[in-house]
Design an enzyme around this catalytic site. Structure first.
Site, PDB file in Angstrom:
ATOM      1  N   ASP A  49      -8.616 -20.666   8.442  1.00 50.65           N
ATOM      2  CA  ASP A  49      -7.474 -20.823   7.534  1.00 50.65           C
ATOM      3  C   ASP A  49      -8.028 -20.710   6.123  1.00 50.65           C
ATOM      4  OD1 ASP A  49      -5.364 -21.494   5.957  1.00 50.65           O
ATOM      5  OD2 ASP A  49      -4.931 -23.405   6.932  1.00 50.65           O
ATOM      6  N   GLY A  90      -3.386  -5.604  11.582  1.00 53.43           N
ATOM      7  CA  GLY A  90      -3.165  -4.620  10.518  1.00 53.43           C
ATOM      8  C   GLY A  90      -4.428  -4.058   9.883  1.00 53.43           C
ATOM      9  N   ILE A  91      -4.467  -4.148   8.564  1.00 49.98           N
ATOM     10  CA  ILE A  91      -5.584  -3.568   7.805  1.00 49.98           C
ATOM     11  C   ILE A  91      -6.900  -4.268   8.161  1.00 49.98           C
ATOM     12  CG2 ILE A  91      -6.524  -3.288   5.476  1.00 49.98           C
ATOM     13  CD1 ILE A  91      -3.581  -2.963   4.488  1.00 49.98           C
ATOM     14  N   GLY A 133      -8.347 -12.209   7.962  1.00 47.68           N
ATOM     15  CA  GLY A 133      -7.166 -11.452   8.385  1.00 47.68           C
ATOM     16  C   GLY A 133      -7.549 -10.376   9.387  1.00 47.68           C
ATOM     17  N   SER A 157      -3.028  -5.178  -4.187  1.00 47.74           N
ATOM     18  CA  SER A 157      -1.895  -4.334  -3.790  1.00 47.74           C
ATOM     19  C   SER A 157      -1.399  -3.566  -5.006  1.00 47.74           C
ATOM     20  CB  SER A 157      -0.738  -5.203  -3.270  1.00 47.74           C
ATOM     21  OG  SER A 157       0.436  -4.418  -3.133  1.00 47.74           O
ATOM     22  N   TYR A 174       4.296 -12.537  -4.350  1.00 47.69           N
ATOM     23  CA  TYR A 174       3.296 -11.600  -3.822  1.00 47.69           C
ATOM     24  C   TYR A 174       2.701 -10.764  -4.962  1.00 47.69           C
ATOM     25  CZ  TYR A 174       1.320  -7.993  -0.775  1.00 47.69           C
ATOM     26  OH  TYR A 174       0.466  -7.131  -0.139  1.00 47.69           O
ATOM     27  N   ASP A 215      -9.394 -15.177  11.549  1.00 43.76           N
ATOM     28  CA  ASP A 215      -7.943 -15.146  11.317  1.00 43.76           C
ATOM     29  C   ASP A 215      -7.325 -16.496  11.647  1.00 43.76           C
ATOM     30  OD1 ASP A 215      -5.941 -12.419  11.154  1.00 43.76           O
ATOM     31  OD2 ASP A 215      -4.977 -14.315  11.697  1.00 43.76           O
ATOM     32  N   LEU A 216      -6.215 -16.782  10.960  1.00 50.84           N
ATOM     33  CA  LEU A 216      -5.434 -17.985  11.259  1.00 50.84           C
ATOM     34  C   LEU A 216      -5.000 -17.956  12.723  1.00 50.84           C
ATOM     35  CD1 LEU A 216      -4.174 -20.467   9.855  1.00 50.84           C
ATOM     36  CD2 LEU A 216      -2.135 -19.091   9.420  1.00 50.84           C
TER      37      LEU A 216
HETATM   38  P1  NAD Z   1      -0.861  -8.321   8.576  1.00 52.26           P
HETATM   39  O1  NAD Z   1       0.255  -9.281   8.536  1.00 52.26           O
HETATM   40  O2  NAD Z   1      -0.875  -7.273   9.624  1.00 52.26           O
HETATM   41  O3  NAD Z   1      -2.255  -9.108   8.661  1.00 52.26           O
HETATM   42  C1  NAD Z   1      -2.514 -10.230   7.871  1.00 52.26           C
HETATM   43  C2  NAD Z   1      -3.389 -11.175   8.666  1.00 52.26           C
HETATM   44  O4  NAD Z   1      -3.677 -12.307   7.827  1.00 52.26           O
HETATM   45  C3  NAD Z   1      -2.695 -11.720   9.933  1.00 52.26           C
HETATM   46  O5  NAD Z   1      -3.519 -11.521  11.055  1.00 52.26           O
HETATM   47  C4  NAD Z   1      -2.529 -13.197   9.628  1.00 52.26           C
HETATM   48  O6  NAD Z   1      -2.634 -14.032  10.777  1.00 52.26           O
HETATM   49  C5  NAD Z   1      -3.673 -13.443   8.655  1.00 52.26           C
HETATM   50  N1  NAD Z   1      -3.457 -14.669   7.872  1.00 52.26           N
HETATM   51  C6  NAD Z   1      -2.306 -15.096   7.304  1.00 52.26           C
HETATM   52  N2  NAD Z   1      -2.501 -16.289   6.726  1.00 52.26           N
HETATM   53  C7  NAD Z   1      -3.805 -16.615   6.916  1.00 52.26           C
HETATM   54  C8  NAD Z   1      -4.605 -17.719   6.556  1.00 52.26           C
HETATM   55  N3  NAD Z   1      -4.098 -18.783   5.895  1.00 52.26           N
HETATM   56  N4  NAD Z   1      -5.909 -17.730   6.911  1.00 52.26           N
HETATM   57  C9  NAD Z   1      -6.433 -16.678   7.603  1.00 52.26           C
HETATM   58  N5  NAD Z   1      -5.716 -15.615   7.996  1.00 52.26           N
HETATM   59  C10 NAD Z   1      -4.420 -15.580   7.645  1.00 52.26           C
HETATM   60  O7  NAD Z   1      -0.906  -7.676   7.125  1.00 52.26           O
HETATM   61  P2  NAD Z   1      -1.620  -6.355   6.586  1.00 52.26           P
HETATM   62  O8  NAD Z   1      -0.542  -5.426   6.208  1.00 52.26           O
HETATM   63  O9  NAD Z   1      -2.715  -5.931   7.463  1.00 52.26           O
HETATM   64  O10 NAD Z   1      -2.228  -6.912   5.222  1.00 52.26           O
HETATM   65  C11 NAD Z   1      -3.607  -7.132   5.039  1.00 52.26           C
HETATM   66  C12 NAD Z   1      -3.868  -7.329   3.563  1.00 52.26           C
HETATM   67  O11 NAD Z   1      -3.532  -6.138   2.856  1.00 52.26           O
HETATM   68  C13 NAD Z   1      -3.027  -8.443   2.957  1.00 52.26           C
HETATM   69  O12 NAD Z   1      -3.782  -9.131   1.991  1.00 52.26           O
HETATM   70  C14 NAD Z   1      -1.891  -7.684   2.320  1.00 52.26           C
HETATM   71  O13 NAD Z   1      -1.303  -8.406   1.263  1.00 52.26           O
HETATM   72  C15 NAD Z   1      -2.605  -6.449   1.832  1.00 52.26           C
HETATM   73  N6  NAD Z   1      -1.718  -5.316   1.621  1.00 52.26           N
HETATM   74  C16 NAD Z   1      -0.955  -4.822   2.627  1.00 52.26           C
HETATM   75  C17 NAD Z   1      -0.101  -3.757   2.365  1.00 52.26           C
HETATM   76  C18 NAD Z   1       0.761  -3.135   3.428  1.00 52.26           C
HETATM   77  O14 NAD Z   1       1.593  -2.280   3.075  1.00 52.26           O
HETATM   78  N7  NAD Z   1       0.634  -3.495   4.686  1.00 52.26           N
HETATM   79  C19 NAD Z   1      -0.027  -3.223   1.075  1.00 52.26           C
HETATM   80  C20 NAD Z   1      -0.812  -3.771   0.078  1.00 52.26           C
HETATM   81  C21 NAD Z   1      -1.655  -4.819   0.353  1.00 52.26           C
END
Ligand code: NAD
Length: 245
Positions: free
Chosen positions: A59, A15-16, A11, A140, A153, A35-36
């Protein structure tokens, strides 16, 4: 500090995950952003501005794809990643009464099975190379408190936490530490799709009265991967601004 370390961040294109790549590179690690979305993974690597960092397609739901990335890292750097962060994740909104099996399963596949696959293959590579290392999984706070219209989720993230504790127990003797991070409401593309109604509902529950920034989660991921956290394993650490108290 993470100098001499080799990070694999799933990922890593957004984001994170992207912020984790940036903080870990700043701390001296070589970084593989996976990343996907291959283009966004490569964009992350470009932001890190050194040829030692790369962006690769991955993936996490495909064992073949995960194996190819783990093998690719070893071939490219001559060692397996010793600093793995599972940040790939998705959600899918629907009330329980309407949620299709497909929507439920897809989120479980990416968030929980994906974390399992990457942890299994990446830790096997660490064990084979006798490097030890650390694995940090993005769970989370919603896995603890449950989110209305996201039973998929919430269940996946509770699963990630429990999975992390088992992985910690099985891998500790091999010098591999496993921890989970429980972010709260963080400002990323994932949360940018939330409706005004959801934002109005959540904001009063956050003690610090704002969304978190991805870097605020990434700082913890870098700490957990480093030797500063050398006695931490099996932990679930919240970064929530007090959301969920
Ligand atoms: P985001 O959507 O910005 O990033 C997620 C990334 O995962 C994307 O780049 C996406 O392309 C990639 N992804 C999706 N499916 C995939 C796959 N099959 N294989 C490889 N990559 C894949 O989301 P984020 O907010 O940065 O979240 C990052 C992590 O933190 C996630 O696991 C999310 O559940 C967790 N999280 C986020 C929050 C929040 O508030 N943003 C809160 C709690 C937990």
């Amino acid at each position: 500090m993470l100098s001499g370390r080799l990070a694999l961040v799933t990922g890593g294109g957004s984001g994170i995950g992207r912020a984790v790549c940036q903080v870990m590179a700043r701390e001296g690690a070589r970084v593989v952003a996976a990343d996907l979305n291959e283009a966004s993974a490569k964009e992350t690597a470009a932001l890190l501005a050194s040829a030692e960092h790369v962006g690769v397609p991955l993936d996490v739901t495909s064992e073949e794809s995960v194996a190819a990335v783990v093998r690719g890292v070893r071939d490219r750097y001559g060692a397996p990643a010793d600093c793995v962060v599972n940040s790939a994740g998705i959600t899918g909104f629907s009330f329980l009464k309407d949620m299709s099996l497909e929507t439920f399963s897809h989120v479980i596949d990416v968030n929980l099975k994906g974390t399992f696959l990457v942890t299994k293959l990446a830790s096997n590579a660490m064990i084979e190379a006798k490097t030890g290392g650390s694995i940090t999984n993005m769970a989370s706070i919603l896995g603890k408190i449950g989110a209305i219209s996201q039973c998929n989720y919430s269940a996946s993230k509770a699963g990630v936490e429990a999975f992390t504790r088992t992985a910690a127990k099985e891998l500790g003797r091999k010098g591999i530490r496993c921890n989970a991070i429980l972010p709260g409401y963080i400002d990323t593309p994932m949360t940018s799709i939330a409706s005004d109604k959801i934002i109005k509902m959540v904001m009063p529950l956050i003690i610090l009265a704002r969304k978190g920034r991805p870097e605020e989660v990434a700082e913890l991921a870098a700490f957990l991967a480093s030797d500063r956290a050398s006695y931490m394993t099996g932990a679930s650490v919240e970064v929530t601004g007090g959301y969920g108290l």
